[in-house]
Write a protein that holds these residues in place. Sequence first.
Motif, PDB file in Angstrom:
ATOM      1  N   GLU A   1       0.829  -1.204   0.000  1.00 43.75           N
ATOM      2  CA  GLU A   1       0.000   0.000   0.000  1.00 43.75           C
ATOM      3  C   GLU A   1       0.865   1.256   0.000  1.00 43.75           C
ATOM      4  OE1 GLU A   1      -3.128   0.222  -0.487  1.00 43.75           O
ATOM      5  OE2 GLU A   1      -3.360  -1.957  -0.576  1.00 43.75           O
ATOM      6  N   TYR A   2       2.005   1.181   0.741  1.00 43.80           N
ATOM      7  CA  TYR A   2       2.914   2.321   0.773  1.00 43.80           C
ATOM      8  C   TYR A   2       3.454   2.611  -0.629  1.00 43.80           C
ATOM      9  CZ  TYR A   2       7.527   4.504   1.165  1.00 43.80           C
ATOM     10  OH  TYR A   2       8.625   5.286   0.972  1.00 43.80           O
ATOM     11  N   VAL A   3       3.913   1.545  -1.319  1.00 42.48           N
ATOM     12  CA  VAL A   3       4.449   1.713  -2.684  1.00 42.48           C
ATOM     13  C   VAL A   3       3.352   2.225  -3.624  1.00 42.48           C
ATOM     14  CG1 VAL A   3       5.383   0.488  -4.684  1.00 42.48           C
ATOM     15  CG2 VAL A   3       6.248  -0.002  -2.375  1.00 42.48           C
ATOM     16  N   HIS A   4       2.162   1.647  -3.517  1.00 44.66           N
ATOM     17  CA  HIS A   4       1.057   2.058  -4.402  1.00 44.66           C
ATOM     18  C   HIS A   4       0.670   3.506  -4.153  1.00 44.66           C
ATOM     19  CE1 HIS A   4      -3.148   2.449  -5.737  1.00 44.66           C
ATOM     20  NE2 HIS A   4      -2.808   1.575  -6.715  1.00 44.66           N
ATOM     21  N   ASP A   5       0.516   3.864  -2.904  1.00 44.53           N
ATOM     22  CA  ASP A   5       0.072   5.220  -2.580  1.00 44.53           C
ATOM     23  C   ASP A   5       1.146   6.262  -2.864  1.00 44.53           C
ATOM     24  OD1 ASP A   5      -2.257   4.078  -1.747  1.00 44.53           O
ATOM     25  OD2 ASP A   5      -1.780   4.155   0.417  1.00 44.53           O
ATOM     26  N   ASP A   6       2.408   5.872  -2.728  1.00 41.23           N
ATOM     27  CA  ASP A   6       3.496   6.836  -2.884  1.00 41.23           C
ATOM     28  C   ASP A   6       3.715   7.233  -4.338  1.00 41.23           C
ATOM     29  OD1 ASP A   6       5.715   8.363  -1.740  1.00 41.23           O
ATOM     30  OD2 ASP A   6       7.017   6.926  -2.776  1.00 41.23           O
TER      31      ASP A   6
ATOM     32  N   ILE B   1       2.237   4.992  -7.487  1.00 37.28           N
ATOM     33  CA  ILE B   1       1.316   4.443  -8.485  1.00 37.28           C
ATOM     34  C   ILE B   1      -0.041   5.142  -8.479  1.00 37.28           C
ATOM     35  CG2 ILE B   1       0.196   2.337  -9.332  1.00 37.28           C
ATOM     36  CD1 ILE B   1       3.256   2.442  -9.576  1.00 37.28           C
ATOM     37  N   ALA B   2      -0.522   5.529  -7.308  1.00 47.11           N
ATOM     38  CA  ALA B   2      -1.854   6.140  -7.222  1.00 47.11           C
ATOM     39  C   ALA B   2      -1.945   7.400  -8.071  1.00 47.11           C
ATOM     40  CB  ALA B   2      -2.189   6.461  -5.761  1.00 47.11           C
ATOM     41  N   ALA B   3      -0.888   8.203  -8.069  1.00 45.80           N
ATOM     42  CA  ALA B   3      -0.905   9.439  -8.862  1.00 45.80           C
ATOM     43  C   ALA B   3      -0.909   9.130 -10.360  1.00 45.80           C
ATOM     44  CB  ALA B   3       0.315  10.296  -8.497  1.00 45.80           C
ATOM     45  N   ILE B   4      -0.114   8.127 -10.754  1.00 45.89           N
ATOM     46  CA  ILE B   4      -0.079   7.731 -12.167  1.00 45.89           C
ATOM     47  C   ILE B   4      -1.436   7.178 -12.597  1.00 45.89           C
ATOM     48  CG2 ILE B   4       0.999   6.154 -13.832  1.00 45.89           C
ATOM     49  CD1 ILE B   4       3.545   6.307 -12.137  1.00 45.89           C
ATOM     50  N   GLU B   5      -1.987   6.335 -11.746  1.00 51.69           N
ATOM     51  CA  GLU B   5      -3.278   5.733 -12.035  1.00 51.69           C
ATOM     52  C   GLU B   5      -4.346   6.810 -12.189  1.00 51.69           C
ATOM     53  OE1 GLU B   5      -5.510   1.771 -10.420  1.00 51.69           O
ATOM     54  OE2 GLU B   5      -4.768   3.207  -8.928  1.00 51.69           O
ATOM     55  N   TYR B   6      -4.293   7.826 -11.403  1.00 53.96           N
ATOM     56  CA  TYR B   6      -5.269   8.922 -11.484  1.00 53.96           C
ATOM     57  C   TYR B   6      -5.142   9.655 -12.817  1.00 53.96           C
ATOM     58  CZ  TYR B   6      -7.606  13.337 -10.479  1.00 53.96           C
ATOM     59  OH  TYR B   6      -8.419  14.436 -10.548  1.00 53.96           O
ATOM     60  N   GLN B   7      -3.905   9.918 -13.204  1.00 51.75           N
ATOM     61  CA  GLN B   7      -3.687  10.632 -14.469  1.00 51.75           C
ATOM     62  C   GLN B   7      -4.165   9.801 -15.662  1.00 51.75           C
ATOM     63  OE1 GLN B   7      -2.636  13.739 -14.987  1.00 51.75           O
ATOM     64  NE2 GLN B   7      -2.414  14.102 -12.765  1.00 51.75           N
ATOM     65  N   LEU B   8      -3.881   8.509 -15.639  1.00 51.03           N
ATOM     66  CA  LEU B   8      -4.243   7.652 -16.760  1.00 51.03           C
ATOM     67  C   LEU B   8      -5.763   7.513 -16.893  1.00 51.03           C
ATOM     68  CD1 LEU B   8      -1.534   4.859 -16.427  1.00 51.03           C
ATOM     69  CD2 LEU B   8      -1.682   6.619 -18.197  1.00 51.03           C
TER      70      LEU B   8
END
Length: 455
Positions: free
Chosen positions: A46-51, A53-60
């Motif tokens: 979750e730390y790796v995802h939130d740090d 990936i979450a921002a990239i996923e939002y943009q995509l």
Amino acid sequence: MKRIFKLRSELVFSAAISAIIAIIFAIILKEFILGSFLNNSKNTTEYVHDDVIAAIEYQLKNMNINDSNKVQKYMDKENSMLYLISIVHKDGKVIASNNKEIKSIDANEVVDGKKTFKFLNDNRKNLVKITRCDYLKDGCYLYYIYVGYGKLENENIVGIMTGIIFIIIFFLIIWKRISYISEIKSTVRSIAKGNLYERVPLKYKNELRELSEDINYMTSEMEKEDKKRSEFLTNISHDLRTPLTTILGYINMIKNGKYVSKDELNSYVDIMNKKSLYLKNILDDFFQYSKLSSKDIVLEKQKIELNELARQIVQEEEDEFIKNNLTLSINLMQEFIYIYVDPNLFLRAVNNLLSNALKYSKHNTSVEFNISKEKYNNKFYAIISASNIPEEPITDDEIENFFERLYKKDLSRQKEGSGLGLSIVKDIIKLHSGFVKTYKENNRLFFKIYMDIKF
């Protein structure tokens, strides 16, 4: 014989035991932390995802995912050595990736919500690999691989925990000894305030026990000295008050004319004179002892011949012995024997020995005053000895106490004296680097002064 362990050895042993226990606990703790980290990867994933990936996923999700060129340009900006991020179809075909060499992904890995977590076979135990796949939109999935460190730096934590465990265990082991030191300190403070009945309890078998024994011995000696001091004040009161009362009584009788003849008056004066001389002798003893105890006395040493000194002493003292129905005999050496002493002090010591014999000898016996040479501990000494037959039996315990300050054999105090005479002898001879011995032989009591011979 009791066995004494060195305190230093005990502390080293305690430290070693603490280190072993701390290491064992650290290993267990480490395995617990890493095992928990392995079995439950939620914190790190979750730390790796939130740090990142979450921002990239939002943009995509807000982009046209079918515009591969636009998506690829965006992915090119997310170039990272730690993250491999790809947009894939269900069949594993890569639409865009931050690593253009990646063309496809195993279709079995393209499952919404699938996560994997494992530690890599590396000397650094907290190096991990995380994979994750999440549905994005329009039949596309976001798949990424992260290779790097987890959220927790386990080695640092284990090292810190090892140190903390070591300190805790070490202090738990030695805490009783620390408490014992505090107990010793508290007892010493109580003793210093005058509570001489206090004693340090004896514990352990190391230097702390030896220290406690020494403190208890010191306290016992202080208690004895305190008792002697009380006796000293009582003795002074008695020794001074009795003759003073007698003198004042006769002065009052003379003042009021309570005598019938000149002879009676003269007898009063003689008694007063005798008591005054007694008071003077006591005060002289007190002054002499105080002077010797001050440790700043200066000796004016001279070379003297013992045979000649002994003759002079006997000539001066012989009449006094005769008055008390005693014979004072003298035995001298055939050869000259010299010593190096302060004449006044040394004469005082010898006179005190003879005075003691005069007071406590049985009537109609002889007091022997001898000068000789004797070998003791492979060394020859000049010997000044006085021996007499005591009027009362003497025990070995009494002999041991003869040279103690204020000691009097006659506890009823019918014998006049300060109780300092023999103590003064001991101190004077000690100042001259000599020593005194006393013993019984048959029915005689011997006092011997040992002095270095001056050649």
